[in-house]
Design a protein around this motif. Sequence first.
Motif, PDB file in Angstrom:
ATOM      1  N   GLN A 122      12.631  -4.037  -4.785  1.00 35.02           N
ATOM      2  CA  GLN A 122      12.803  -3.508  -3.436  1.00 35.02           C
ATOM      3  C   GLN A 122      11.477  -3.709  -2.682  1.00 35.02           C
ATOM      4  O   GLN A 122      10.407  -3.442  -3.214  1.00 35.02           O
ATOM      5  CB  GLN A 122      13.156  -2.011  -3.475  1.00 35.02           C
ATOM      6  N   MET A 123      11.564  -4.186  -1.449  1.00 36.35           N
ATOM      7  CA  MET A 123      10.362  -4.485  -0.678  1.00 36.35           C
ATOM      8  C   MET A 123       9.492  -3.244  -0.495  1.00 36.35           C
ATOM      9  O   MET A 123       8.259  -3.319  -0.511  1.00 36.35           O
ATOM     10  CB  MET A 123      10.744  -5.063   0.688  1.00 36.35           C
ATOM     11  N   GLU A 124      10.134  -2.075  -0.337  1.00 33.17           N
ATOM     12  CA  GLU A 124       9.381  -0.839  -0.163  1.00 33.17           C
ATOM     13  C   GLU A 124       8.501  -0.559  -1.383  1.00 33.17           C
ATOM     14  O   GLU A 124       7.373  -0.084  -1.266  1.00 33.17           O
ATOM     15  CB  GLU A 124      10.316   0.347   0.071  1.00 33.17           C
ATOM     16  N   GLU A 125       9.037  -0.874  -2.585  1.00 36.58           N
ATOM     17  CA  GLU A 125       8.268  -0.656  -3.807  1.00 36.58           C
ATOM     18  C   GLU A 125       7.076  -1.598  -3.871  1.00 36.58           C
ATOM     19  O   GLU A 125       5.956  -1.195  -4.225  1.00 36.58           O
ATOM     20  CB  GLU A 125       9.162  -0.860  -5.030  1.00 36.58           C
ATOM     21  N   VAL A 126       7.296  -2.859  -3.498  1.00 33.63           N
ATOM     22  CA  VAL A 126       6.211  -3.840  -3.517  1.00 33.63           C
ATOM     23  C   VAL A 126       5.081  -3.405  -2.583  1.00 33.63           C
ATOM     24  O   VAL A 126       3.905  -3.417  -2.943  1.00 33.63           O
ATOM     25  CB  VAL A 126       6.740  -5.237  -3.112  1.00 33.63           C
ATOM     26  N   VAL A 127       5.463  -2.988  -1.362  1.00 34.58           N
ATOM     27  CA  VAL A 127       4.458  -2.582  -0.381  1.00 34.58           C
ATOM     28  C   VAL A 127       3.702  -1.351  -0.863  1.00 34.58           C
ATOM     29  O   VAL A 127       2.480  -1.246  -0.727  1.00 34.58           O
ATOM     30  CB  VAL A 127       5.125  -2.310   0.986  1.00 34.58           C
ATOM     31  N   ALA A 128       4.432  -0.392  -1.454  1.00 33.37           N
ATOM     32  CA  ALA A 128       3.791   0.821  -1.935  1.00 33.37           C
ATOM     33  C   ALA A 128       2.761   0.506  -3.011  1.00 33.37           C
ATOM     34  O   ALA A 128       1.657   1.057  -3.022  1.00 33.37           O
ATOM     35  CB  ALA A 128       4.834   1.799  -2.467  1.00 33.37           C
ATOM     36  N   ARG A 129       3.085  -0.395  -3.929  1.00 35.21           N
ATOM     37  CA  ARG A 129       2.142  -0.744  -5.007  1.00 35.21           C
ATOM     38  C   ARG A 129       0.948  -1.541  -4.466  1.00 35.21           C
ATOM     39  O   ARG A 129      -0.184  -1.364  -4.929  1.00 35.21           O
ATOM     40  CB  ARG A 129       2.872  -1.521  -6.095  1.00 35.21           C
ATOM     41  N   ILE A 130       1.233  -2.413  -3.495  1.00 34.69           N
ATOM     42  CA  ILE A 130       0.125  -3.155  -2.870  1.00 34.69           C
ATOM     43  C   ILE A 130      -0.836  -2.194  -2.164  1.00 34.69           C
ATOM     44  O   ILE A 130      -2.061  -2.267  -2.332  1.00 34.69           O
ATOM     45  CB  ILE A 130       0.683  -4.197  -1.874  1.00 34.69           C
ATOM     46  N   GLU A 131      -0.264  -1.280  -1.376  1.00 36.33           N
ATOM     47  CA  GLU A 131      -1.098  -0.333  -0.636  1.00 36.33           C
ATOM     48  C   GLU A 131      -1.896   0.562  -1.579  1.00 36.33           C
ATOM     49  O   GLU A 131      -3.040   0.933  -1.281  1.00 36.33           O
ATOM     50  CB  GLU A 131      -0.233   0.531   0.298  1.00 36.33           C
ATOM     51  N   ASN A 132      -1.313   0.917  -2.691  1.00 35.35           N
ATOM     52  CA  ASN A 132      -2.014   1.730  -3.681  1.00 35.35           C
ATOM     53  C   ASN A 132      -3.268   1.010  -4.175  1.00 35.35           C
ATOM     54  O   ASN A 132      -4.361   1.600  -4.257  1.00 35.35           O
ATOM     55  CB  ASN A 132      -1.079   2.043  -4.844  1.00 35.35           C
ATOM     56  N   GLN A 133      -3.137  -0.267  -4.465  1.00 29.44           N
ATOM     57  CA  GLN A 133      -4.282  -1.041  -4.953  1.00 29.44           C
ATOM     58  C   GLN A 133      -5.322  -1.267  -3.849  1.00 29.44           C
ATOM     59  O   GLN A 133      -6.527  -1.234  -4.107  1.00 29.44           O
ATOM     60  CB  GLN A 133      -3.804  -2.389  -5.524  1.00 29.44           C
ATOM     61  N   LEU A 134      -4.848  -1.506  -2.610  1.00 25.48           N
ATOM     62  CA  LEU A 134      -5.793  -1.686  -1.504  1.00 25.48           C
ATOM     63  C   LEU A 134      -6.582  -0.407  -1.253  1.00 25.48           C
ATOM     64  O   LEU A 134      -7.775  -0.445  -0.940  1.00 25.48           O
ATOM     65  CB  LEU A 134      -5.049  -2.104  -0.233  1.00 25.48           C
ATOM     66  N   THR A 135      -5.891   0.733  -1.372  1.00 26.07           N
ATOM     67  CA  THR A 135      -6.577   2.022  -1.203  1.00 26.07           C
ATOM     68  C   THR A 135      -7.654   2.205  -2.265  1.00 26.07           C
ATOM     69  O   THR A 135      -8.772   2.646  -1.974  1.00 26.07           O
ATOM     70  CB  THR A 135      -5.567   3.178  -1.273  1.00 26.07           C
ATOM     71  N   ILE A 136      -7.306   1.878  -3.506  1.00 25.35           N
ATOM     72  CA  ILE A 136      -8.293   1.972  -4.589  1.00 25.35           C
ATOM     73  C   ILE A 136      -9.483   1.064  -4.317  1.00 25.35           C
ATOM     74  O   ILE A 136     -10.648   1.455  -4.506  1.00 25.35           O
ATOM     75  CB  ILE A 136      -7.630   1.617  -5.936  1.00 25.35           C
ATOM     76  N   GLN A 137      -9.208  -0.152  -3.821  1.00 24.91           N
ATOM     77  CA  GLN A 137     -10.298  -1.079  -3.500  1.00 24.91           C
ATOM     78  C   GLN A 137     -11.215  -0.513  -2.408  1.00 24.91           C
ATOM     79  O   GLN A 137     -12.441  -0.584  -2.514  1.00 24.91           O
ATOM     80  CB  GLN A 137      -9.720  -2.421  -3.033  1.00 24.91           C
ATOM     81  N   ARG A 138     -10.591   0.031  -1.363  1.00 24.78           N
ATOM     82  CA  ARG A 138     -11.399   0.596  -0.276  1.00 24.78           C
ATOM     83  C   ARG A 138     -12.276   1.743  -0.770  1.00 24.78           C
ATOM     84  O   ARG A 138     -13.448   1.865  -0.398  1.00 24.78           O
ATOM     85  CB  ARG A 138     -10.481   1.072   0.864  1.00 24.78           C
ATOM     86  N   GLN A 139     -11.684   2.581  -1.615  1.00 21.91           N
ATOM     87  CA  GLN A 139     -12.454   3.693  -2.151  1.00 21.91           C
ATOM     88  C   GLN A 139     -13.603   3.211  -3.025  1.00 21.91           C
ATOM     89  O   GLN A 139     -14.710   3.766  -2.997  1.00 21.91           O
ATOM     90  CB  GLN A 139     -11.531   4.621  -2.939  1.00 21.91           C
ATOM     91  N   GLN A 140     -13.353   2.156  -3.784  1.00 20.55           N
ATOM     92  CA  GLN A 140     -14.413   1.601  -4.625  1.00 20.55           C
ATOM     93  C   GLN A 140     -15.542   1.029  -3.768  1.00 20.55           C
ATOM     94  O   GLN A 140     -16.726   1.200  -4.082  1.00 20.55           O
ATOM     95  CB  GLN A 140     -13.837   0.519  -5.542  1.00 20.55           C
ATOM     96  N   ARG A 141     -15.154   0.328  -2.688  1.00 17.43           N
ATOM     97  CA  ARG A 141     -16.181  -0.244  -1.805  1.00 17.43           C
ATOM     98  C   ARG A 141     -17.018   0.854  -1.152  1.00 17.43           C
ATOM     99  O   ARG A 141     -18.235   0.752  -1.050  1.00 17.43           O
ATOM    100  CB  ARG A 141     -15.527  -1.121  -0.736  1.00 17.43           C
TER     101      ARG A 141
END
Length: 459
Positions: A116-135
């Motif tokens: 489901q596209m919603e699931e893909v976007v949610a997992r992508i956003e989760n990883q981007l959020t983690i990246q931003r927090q790491q930066r």
Amino acid sequence: MNLDHHKENKGNILLVDDIPENLQLLSDSLIKLGYIVRSVISGRMALKTVKAKRPDIILLDIMMPEMDGYQVCRTLKADEVLRTIPVIFISALDDVFDKVTAFESGGIDYITKPFQMEEVVARIENQLTIQRQQRLLEEENIKRRETEEILYQSKAMLASVLNSSLDGIAAMQAVRNPVTGDIEDFRCLVVNSLIARVFGSSCEDTISKLLLKKVLAPLEPELFNHFVNVVETGEPLKRDFYHPLGNYCWYHFVAVKLSDGFAITIRDITGRKQIELALQDANQKLEQLVNIDGLTQVANRRCFDGRLQIEWKRLAREQQPLSLILCDVDKFKSYNDYYGHLGGDDCLIKIAQILQQIVHRPADLVARYGGEEFLVLLPNTDLPGVTKVAQSIQQAIHAQAIPHAQSDMKDIVTLSLGITSVIPTSDIKPDTLIASADKALYNAKQNGRDRYCTYLLDT
């Protein structure tokens, strides 16, 4: 217009799948949502693309010819530069073994096809959020290390200066409220012996025990807020202050921001301050000599002229009245001839004192115009008001009853008064006010003296 191109870039994504239809579906959907998407159909192409331009996230299929997703992921994780790129596996394989292998290869997430596209976007956003927090965390760590390095260097520099400086030097660290972050006090980090003496303790005791707010309380409590402002705004603070200590009492300090606190340099300026105060006192006395009539101790003509200019401009702006009384001692020449010049001087002094007693508002001015003439300047006073003042002056002069044996009107000293009043404008010169009062005075003399007359400007 295609609005999708104006959406905010949410992240750069690399899609790796050997089936073009899968790539097209994912790519179109993610681009519409604001992501920048690149697509490749093989593992080898993926590795070349990643090296050319690093993506934020890789969506990686497992089942591909020549080089499967596991191999691609292991290759990435073996590279020191590329190993931190998050890899999300997206595959039709749903066996636990396949998922475990994906995570062992270095993947951080796993999506099962069909998705489901919603699931893909949610997992992508989760990883981007983690990246931003790491930066952000890395940036904060860098800032913290830079701050620590600056503080270390500042302490080292300050310590070397302390050993040779003849001025008092100290470094203060902010003590902040752990909840609000507000500065509640300052503690001493570095200090030399001169400042320690000012605080009445040794260097060691000053560093270990000193809290600045308590020290400032009996001296100048508001200084604490000024020091807080130095730290919060970075604006330096320069100030002279008085604090008796042995033979010294005046000091000048400069406080500048230093990390989360401030450095302060204090210099004894007692000698310079004593000279300044003596010069200030001399200037005040000189100002009095310049502006005060030496005989009567009221303002002189020079002072009156300056005040008239100032009040004229002010009242012209405010459109408020300015009034003037010109006073002349009747038959003063015969008074001088009979009582002598010393007697004449005493008479003028008494008249000046009477005028000062009646005219007592801060903005009002009594001035000696010359000889036996006096001026009374009354800002914010209309014609009825200035008339009342003139009547009070006459009554007071009569009550004083200064003997005048040579007067052919009365046997006491009397005054003739010329009154005028106007609302100043830029079209009229201030000197016309004096001319108008002089005409009124002339009329008072012509009509028998010992009276007041009024002459108004034609505005």
